[in-house]
Design a protein around this motif. Structure first.
Motif, PDB file in Angstrom:
ATOM      1  N   VAL A  63       3.577   9.783  35.637  1.00  0.00           N
ATOM      2  CA  VAL A  63       2.751   8.685  35.129  1.00  0.00           C
ATOM      3  C   VAL A  63       3.523   7.934  34.048  1.00  0.00           C
ATOM      4  CG1 VAL A  63       0.628   8.101  33.888  1.00  0.00           C
ATOM      5  CG2 VAL A  63       0.609   9.897  35.641  1.00  0.00           C
ATOM      6  N   THR A  64       3.515   6.623  34.148  1.00  0.00           N
ATOM      7  CA  THR A  64       4.162   5.797  33.135  1.00  0.00           C
ATOM      8  C   THR A  64       3.209   5.587  31.965  1.00  0.00           C
ATOM      9  OG1 THR A  64       5.474   4.645  34.784  1.00  0.00           O
ATOM     10  CG2 THR A  64       5.201   3.549  32.660  1.00  0.00           C
ATOM     11  N   VAL A  65       3.664   5.906  30.765  1.00  0.00           N
ATOM     12  CA  VAL A  65       2.884   5.722  29.540  1.00  0.00           C
ATOM     13  C   VAL A  65       3.689   4.799  28.627  1.00  0.00           C
ATOM     14  CG1 VAL A  65       1.733   6.859  27.598  1.00  0.00           C
ATOM     15  CG2 VAL A  65       1.946   8.054  29.795  1.00  0.00           C
ATOM     16  N   PRO A  66       3.407   3.501  28.666  1.00  0.00           N
ATOM     17  CA  PRO A  66       4.254   2.548  27.938  1.00  0.00           C
ATOM     18  C   PRO A  66       4.143   2.620  26.428  1.00  0.00           C
ATOM     19  CG  PRO A  66       2.403   1.421  28.959  1.00  0.00           C
ATOM     20  CD  PRO A  66       2.377   2.827  29.470  1.00  0.00           C
ATOM     21  N   ASP A  67       2.994   3.056  25.889  1.00  0.00           N
ATOM     22  CA  ASP A  67       2.833   3.110  24.436  1.00  0.00           C
ATOM     23  C   ASP A  67       3.529   4.357  23.899  1.00  0.00           C
ATOM     24  OD1 ASP A  67       1.512   3.812  21.797  1.00  0.00           O
ATOM     25  OD2 ASP A  67       0.518   1.908  22.225  1.00  0.00           O
ATOM     26  N   PRO A  68       4.554   4.201  23.064  1.00  0.00           N
ATOM     27  CA  PRO A  68       5.329   5.365  22.608  1.00  0.00           C
ATOM     28  C   PRO A  68       4.506   6.344  21.773  1.00  0.00           C
ATOM     29  CG  PRO A  68       5.944   3.385  21.375  1.00  0.00           C
ATOM     30  CD  PRO A  68       5.071   2.941  22.491  1.00  0.00           C
ATOM     31  N   LEU A  70       1.166   6.937  22.061  1.00  0.00           N
ATOM     32  CA  LEU A  70       0.324   7.680  22.993  1.00  0.00           C
ATOM     33  C   LEU A  70       1.157   8.694  23.772  1.00  0.00           C
ATOM     34  CD1 LEU A  70      -2.374   8.207  24.387  1.00  0.00           C
ATOM     35  CD2 LEU A  70      -1.841   6.340  25.974  1.00  0.00           C
ATOM     36  N   LEU A  71       2.369   8.300  24.174  1.00  0.00           N
ATOM     37  CA  LEU A  71       3.236   9.220  24.907  1.00  0.00           C
ATOM     38  C   LEU A  71       3.540  10.461  24.072  1.00  0.00           C
ATOM     39  CD1 LEU A  71       5.022   9.907  27.320  1.00  0.00           C
ATOM     40  CD2 LEU A  71       6.860   8.557  26.260  1.00  0.00           C
ATOM     41  N   ALA A  72       3.830  10.263  22.790  1.00  0.00           N
ATOM     42  CA  ALA A  72       4.118  11.404  21.920  1.00  0.00           C
ATOM     43  C   ALA A  72       2.895  12.303  21.763  1.00  0.00           C
ATOM     44  CB  ALA A  72       4.582  10.898  20.553  1.00  0.00           C
ATOM     45  N   VAL A  73       1.710  11.700  21.669  1.00  0.00           N
ATOM     46  CA  VAL A  73       0.476  12.477  21.555  1.00  0.00           C
ATOM     47  C   VAL A  73       0.253  13.316  22.809  1.00  0.00           C
ATOM     48  CG1 VAL A  73      -2.040  12.300  21.464  1.00  0.00           C
ATOM     49  CG2 VAL A  73      -0.637  10.920  19.926  1.00  0.00           C
ATOM     50  N   HIS A  77       0.023  17.410  23.233  1.00  0.00           N
ATOM     51  CA  HIS A  77      -1.141  18.090  23.784  1.00  0.00           C
ATOM     52  C   HIS A  77      -0.803  18.892  25.040  1.00  0.00           C
ATOM     53  CE1 HIS A  77      -3.509  15.701  20.984  1.00  0.00           C
ATOM     54  NE2 HIS A  77      -4.609  16.320  21.375  1.00  0.00           N
ATOM     55  N   LEU A  78       0.202  18.418  25.788  1.00  0.00           N
ATOM     56  CA  LEU A  78       0.567  19.086  27.045  1.00  0.00           C
ATOM     57  C   LEU A  78       1.683  20.102  26.865  1.00  0.00           C
ATOM     58  CD1 LEU A  78       0.477  15.951  29.389  1.00  0.00           C
ATOM     59  CD2 LEU A  78      -1.197  17.817  29.308  1.00  0.00           C
ATOM     60  N   GLY A  79       2.235  20.197  25.668  1.00  0.00           N
ATOM     61  CA  GLY A  79       3.324  21.140  25.422  1.00  0.00           C
ATOM     62  C   GLY A  79       4.624  20.744  26.102  1.00  0.00           C
ATOM     63  N   LEU A  80       4.856  19.444  26.216  1.00  0.00           N
ATOM     64  CA  LEU A  80       6.067  18.955  26.879  1.00  0.00           C
ATOM     65  C   LEU A  80       7.142  18.624  25.858  1.00  0.00           C
ATOM     66  CD1 LEU A  80       4.435  16.482  29.435  1.00  0.00           C
ATOM     67  CD2 LEU A  80       5.197  18.837  29.862  1.00  0.00           C
ATOM     68  N   GLY A  81       8.374  18.816  26.264  1.00  0.00           N
ATOM     69  CA  GLY A  81       9.487  18.428  25.429  1.00  0.00           C
ATOM     70  C   GLY A  81       9.819  16.964  25.637  1.00  0.00           C
ATOM     71  N   PRO A  82      10.595  16.368  24.736  1.00  0.00           N
ATOM     72  CA  PRO A  82      10.982  14.969  24.881  1.00  0.00           C
ATOM     73  C   PRO A  82      11.698  14.735  26.212  1.00  0.00           C
ATOM     74  CG  PRO A  82      11.552  15.775  22.697  1.00  0.00           C
ATOM     75  CD  PRO A  82      11.135  16.968  23.503  1.00  0.00           C
ATOM     76  N   GLY A  83      11.256  13.720  26.923  1.00  0.00           N
ATOM     77  CA  GLY A  83      11.898  13.391  28.198  1.00  0.00           C
ATOM     78  C   GLY A  83      11.291  14.078  29.398  1.00  0.00           C
ATOM     79  N   ARG A 110      -1.744   1.265  20.672  1.00  0.00           N
ATOM     80  CA  ARG A 110      -2.225  -0.067  21.031  1.00  0.00           C
ATOM     81  C   ARG A 110      -2.599  -0.183  22.500  1.00  0.00           C
ATOM     82  NH1 ARG A 110       1.851  -1.066  17.130  1.00  0.00           N
ATOM     83  NH2 ARG A 110       1.063  -2.308  15.361  1.00  0.00           N
ATOM     84  N   ILE A 111      -1.969   0.612  23.361  1.00  0.00           N
ATOM     85  CA  ILE A 111      -2.180   0.502  24.803  1.00  0.00           C
ATOM     86  C   ILE A 111      -2.498   1.882  25.364  1.00  0.00           C
ATOM     87  CG2 ILE A 111      -1.151  -0.186  27.005  1.00  0.00           C
ATOM     88  CD1 ILE A 111       0.741  -2.000  25.406  1.00  0.00           C
ATOM     89  N   LEU A 112      -3.552   1.972  26.172  1.00  0.00           N
ATOM     90  CA  LEU A 112      -3.966   3.259  26.735  1.00  0.00           C
ATOM     91  C   LEU A 112      -3.503   3.457  28.177  1.00  0.00           C
ATOM     92  CD1 LEU A 112      -7.628   3.579  25.398  1.00  0.00           C
ATOM     93  CD2 LEU A 112      -5.500   4.429  24.391  1.00  0.00           C
ATOM     94  N   GLU A 113      -2.698   2.587  28.704  1.00  0.00           N
ATOM     95  CA  GLU A 113      -2.207   2.704  30.070  1.00  0.00           C
ATOM     96  C   GLU A 113      -1.623   4.102  30.311  1.00  0.00           C
ATOM     97  OE1 GLU A 113      -1.248   2.036  33.927  1.00  0.00           O
ATOM     98  OE2 GLU A 113      -2.445   0.715  32.637  1.00  0.00           O
ATOM     99  N   GLY A 114      -2.037   4.721  31.398  1.00  0.00           N
ATOM    100  CA  GLY A 114      -1.620   6.075  31.730  1.00  0.00           C
ATOM    101  C   GLY A 114      -2.715   7.087  31.482  1.00  0.00           C
TER     102      GLY A 114
END
Length: 427
Positions: A63-68, A70-73, A77-83, A110-114
């Motif tokens: 899934v593409t998450v354009p807001d950086p 939101l992506l970090a959040v 929450h998912l326990g994922l590493g960068p990248g 600012r953007i919730l896409e994803g």
């Protein structure tokens, strides 16, 4: 790991293909007997299996998450590493997501896409970001979401039509100008708590009938009028900090707390107890009303009907109150008239004989004589209040009234004022 996923996907597709072949005309099984459409011949179990295959095929899709931010959040929450990719399956597994800037002090989202793929969410808090209408998502498929906080963003409208399970909704401190811009609000049949504080809801508004609504806060919103449906379970109504000059409650059988502080109510009578049989606390503090004289243009709060349920009455910082007769409030336990001037005429009230020297303060506690109800030297219980006023309590009621708050006028009027920020914290 990648090879294992590919093998699982190939196996799932093979199973699905076998089901299709078996159910097709001439393919053997029930379908070969011409028993109607594929749905009827395959049956509910096969449809579920096909749906599961489709979901399994989606699980690994990135899934593409354009807001950086939101992506970090989401990574956190998912326990994922960068990248590491954020997949649809991972998003569907989320049950609670909090990205409140009150907690993190991070940059705003600012953007919730994803986020539209996180359809398994039950609680979602996005308080204090900079989400606009253009940055919103559809809530289609969010069938389990019961808590949603979008407070302190930049929204002017919100589509709530897909949120049938919602119980708590906070839209504080946004830019909503009309309840009509909350599409589907009236269809939220399970909604219990609604917070709309600090939105520019100028003009009159109409609250739809929400059968389960228990708490409604519309503070500091510029309301000049509000129409309330039946709201049979409403327990708490907080309308402080608006421009209301009147309020029609109608029948509110479950209402326990009513707050009308900092409005423009000049004349208001407590409804009959049959309409509000559960009301225990009433706050009508600091009404911003212009007075022309002590003789004619005063604020009037009256209690014309017998009421045994009201226990706490707060009338602080009301500059000019007319005679305050609480004889009908037989259940009253707390009366707070801090820094209020209660004006009445003692003696002959005809225009020709009424003079300033005859003005005295009066709180009538019982329906007895002037001796027990007025602030004169023979009153058995009296307490001085700011401005030289005196509250007189009769012997009959003094044992029932447990607390009367009339402190010296040491608290500045500005200390009672509250800014919008005081009412937008939390949720």
């Amino acid at each position: 790991m990648r090879n294992a996923r590919v093998f699982q996907l190939v196996l799932a597709v093979a199973v699905w293909a076998a089901v299709v072949v078996t159910s097709a005309p001439g393919g053997g099984g029930v379908g070969a007997q011409g028993m109607g459409s594929d749905e009827e011949s395959v049956g509910p179990c096969a449809r579920v299996a096909a749906a599961e295959v489709a979901a399994a095929a989606d699980d690994d899709e990135t899934v593409t998450v354009p807001d950086p931010v939101l992506l970090a959040v989401l990574e956190d929450h998912l326990g994922l590493g960068p990248g590491e990719p954020v997949t649809r399956g991972a998003l569907r597994s989320l049950r609670k997501l909090s990205a409140s800037r009150l907690d993190t002090q991070a940059a705003p989202i600012r953007i919730l896409e994803g986020l539209q793929y996180a359809t398994g969410l039950r609680e979602l808090s996005l308080w204090g970001n900079e989400i606009t209408d253009a940055g919103m998502i559809s809530f289609a498929g969010f069938d389990s979401l019961w808590y949603l906080s979008l407070g302190a963003n930049r929204l002017t409208e919100v589509d709530l039509s897909e949120l049938g399970s919602l119980e708590t909704l906070s839209l504080k401190a946004n830019r909503i100008t009309s309840l009509d811009d909350l599409d589907g609000l009236g269809d939220l049949s399970r909604l219990k708590r609604l917070y709309l504080t600090a939105n520019p809801l100028s003009g009159p508004q109409s609250v739809p009938n929400l059968e389960c609504l228990e708490i409604l806060h519309v503070r500091e919103a510029g309301l000049s009028g509000i129409t309330l449906a039946s709201l049979p379970k409403l327990r708490e109504l907080d309308l402080r900090g608006n421009t209301l000059s009147a309020l029609s409650l109608g029948d509110k059988p479950a209402l326990e707390t009513l707050v009308l502080t900092r409005n423009r109510v000049k004349s208001w009578a407590l409804p009959a107890q049959s309409a509000i049989p559960s009301l225990t606390k009433l706050l009508i503090n600091d009404q911003r009303v212009a007075y022309t004289s002590l003789d004619g243009d005063r604020m009037s709060i009256t209690f014309p009907n017998a009421n045994s349920t009201l226990e706490d009455l707060h009338l602080q910082y009301n500059d000019v109150l007319n005679d305050l007769d609480i004889a009908n409030l037989t259940g009253l336990r707390t009366l707070d008239i801090t820094a209020s001037r209660i004006c009445s005429t003692y003696g002959d009230t005809s225009p020709s004989t009424t003079t300033t020297s005859k003005k005295r303060s009066r709180v009538t506690v019982n329906a007895g004589s002037a001796q027990s109800g007025f602030a004169d030297s023979q009153s058995p219980h009296s307490i001085s209040v700011p401005g030289g006023n005196t509250v007189s309590i009769s012997r009959e009621r003094s044992a029932e009234l447990r607390h009367i708050e009339c402190p010296p006028s040491s608290v500045a009027h500005s200390q009672l004022q509250s800014t919008t920020a005081d009412y937008v914290g939390g949720l």
